[in-house]
Design an enzyme around this catalytic site. Structure first.
Site, PDB file in Angstrom:
ATOM      1  N   LYS A  81      -3.842  -5.393   4.910  1.00 58.23           N
ATOM      2  CA  LYS A  81      -3.999  -6.715   4.300  1.00 58.23           C
ATOM      3  C   LYS A  81      -2.674  -7.456   4.254  1.00 58.23           C
ATOM      4  CE  LYS A  81      -5.835  -8.858   0.063  1.00 58.23           C
ATOM      5  NZ  LYS A  81      -6.399  -8.587  -1.284  1.00 58.23           N
ATOM      6  N   SER A 157     -10.531 -10.601  -2.390  1.00 57.74           N
ATOM      7  CA  SER A 157      -9.604 -11.218  -1.469  1.00 57.74           C
ATOM      8  C   SER A 157      -9.274 -10.362  -0.245  1.00 57.74           C
ATOM      9  CB  SER A 157      -8.303 -11.551  -2.206  1.00 57.74           C
ATOM     10  OG  SER A 157      -7.653 -10.372  -2.671  1.00 57.74           O
ATOM     11  N   SER A 181     -11.048  -7.290  -5.675  1.00 66.93           N
ATOM     12  CA  SER A 181     -10.735  -7.733  -4.319  1.00 66.93           C
ATOM     13  C   SER A 181     -10.926  -6.682  -3.234  1.00 66.93           C
ATOM     14  CB  SER A 181      -9.298  -8.262  -4.259  1.00 66.93           C
ATOM     15  OG  SER A 181      -9.204  -9.482  -4.939  1.00 66.93           O
TER      16      SER A 181
END
Length: 468
Positions: A81, A157, A181
């Site tokens: 990420k 996210s 997330s």
């Protein structure tokens, strides 16, 4: 064979490398080809570095040929990420406010452990700006889409990581979870995501959102997440919140099943309005665990919605990093995030202290509640995935209300407990649903064990989005 390599689990790949059925180079090529084919419609990657990927794969191939792999994930592709530092790659955090022209000389702790283990880095995955919301779009990278229906969001996210997993980009991924997330996008994409106990996986630099933020594994198979935990849950003194290393082997006891475990099931936490279709899928999943021998009791933990407590801590964290930006950089922010920063201006020191006291009371309540149970089950989300590009379903008024549709996830960031989302079925529209497994603090292994037992008893994890 090469066309199927990108769908293989990490554990299967390791066996293939050992038997010389295929090489890390073959697997890297297959994953990169999958990305080239599907990325134009998904937009899950913020950076792909094929040169580095091939170099890491070739180095791994040489180690396997010598019979000297660095670990069981040596040569296995991994997505990272774009909130986690990777040496040599610009970590832009989905923001136009971050200067890419600066030294990128450090790996985050989890990334460093992956590099030491010989994993092959495929690239960085998309995130909303600074990981601030439960969907994945940003001014920098645009809108990320769900492989099950590209008109829908993959959640966030860590939406890029989840979408990439669901699309066959790699078997392993890293995500972060400050309010759901990891678990939100896992639930929306039919993948597995585990938020470890706070501090179990070291994080550095520490999140601006403070001690609600966790780093954890995202995979298509539970066993792969356990394998990944063995690598990333190792010590790193840069994180002064990190727990003492306990040497746990997360693969050990993973297949013990659930017979005899005491499990609480709360269909709505006492206050959540859950879509009936999602509620039915989750209830059926709970019944499956009961059929496997778990002692299941339907009971609510007994706390009220801690949304306001979470908002105070989250919004003030956002303001702490973004409130001092010069006007020309503030103008570059995602407009709803800029709005959150402005809303946070009214939060007082007293508000923050009150929120932390409320958080402490919730943490104590859950510690006491979990004395009676090995785990708590809820839906991962009360709804299925909604339209890509929206902040929330049906009402895009853009004032930080993503908390409204994630009521099952953020309470357990406040309490810091381990929690995972495991696929538990599909809606009539073909969208995934997730079962939320919450464990006692520090007991990540039981969360993984329950998730593995459910996965082994069902076939939801084997489904592949049409066209992929």
């Amino acid at each position: 064979m090469s066309k199927e390599l990108h769908w293989m689990s990490a554990t299967r790949l390791a066996k293939g490398f050992k038997k010389s059925e295929f090489s890390p180079v073959d697997v890297a090529r297959s994953c990169l080809a999958q990305i080239r084919t599907h990325e134009p419609k998904l937009n899950a990657m913020s950076l792909v570095d094929e040169t580095m990927t091939h170099a890491m794969a070739q180095a791994s191939h040489k180690r396997w040929k010598k019979g000297e792999p660095l670990s069981l994930i040596d040569g296995v592709p991994v997505l990272i990420k774009d909130l986690l530092l990777v040496k040599g790659w610009p970590t832009l955090r989905g923001s136009k406010t971050v200067d890419r022209n600066q030294p990128w000389d450090n790996d985050a702790p989890s990334v460093a452990r992956l590099r030491e283990a010989g994993a092959v880095f495929v690239g960085l995955t998309t995130t909303p700006e600074f990981g601030w919301k439960g969907v994945t779009d940003s001014p920098l990278t645009g809108i990320t889409r769900n492989p099950w229906n590209t008109e829908m969001t993959p959640g966030g996210s860590s939406g890029g990581s989840a979408a990439g997993l669901a699309a066959g980009y790699a078997p392993l991924a890293l995500g972060t979870d400050g309010g759901g997330s990891i678990r939100i996008p896992a639930g929306f994409t039919g993948t597995f995501g585990h938020k470890p106990s706070f501090g179990r996986v070291p994080a550095w630099p520490l999140s601006p959102f403070g001690t609600v933020a966790h780093v954890g594994p995202m995979t298509r198979r539970v066993k792969d997440a356990a394998l990944l935990m063995n690598v990333i849950a190792q010590p790193d003194n840069r994180d002064w919140f990190s727990l003492p290393y306990d040497g746990a082997d997360y693969l050990k006891g993973l297949g013990k099943g659930v017979k005899g475990l005491k499990i609480a099931y709360s269909p709505a936490l006492g206050y959540v309005d859950v879509n009936p279709e999602i509620a039915a899928l989750v209830r059926k999943a709970v019944e499956t665990l009961a059929d496997l021998g778990a002692h299941v009791e339907e009971v609510d933990p007994g706390f009220k919605d801690p949304a306001e407590c979470f908002r105070v801590l989250w919004f003030s964290g956002a303001r702490s990093i973004l409130g001092q930006l010069p006007p020309e950089k503030k103008a570059l922010l995602d407009p709803p995030l800029a709005d959150v920063v402005e809303q946070a201006a009214s939060i007082t020191v007293q508000d923050v202290f009150d929120a932390n006291r409320a958080r402490g009371a919730l943490g104590t309540q859950m510690r006491l509640f979990m004395e009676k149970y090995d785990a708590l089950l809820t839906p991962s989300l009360p709804i299925a995935a909604f339209g890509a590009g929206l902040l929330q379903p049906a009402d895009p008024d853009n004032r930080g209300k993503w908390v409204n549709w994630t009521p099952f996830t953020y309470p357990f960031n406040l309490t810091q407990q381990p929690a995972a989302s495991v696929p538990c079925g599909f809606t009539a529209a073909g969208l995934p649903a997730g079962l939320h497994v919450i464990g006692r603090m520090f007991d990540d292994r039981t969360v993984l064990r329950i998730s593995e037992a459910f996965e082994e008893a069902t076939d939801f994890h084997k489904a592949v989005p049409a066209g992929f």
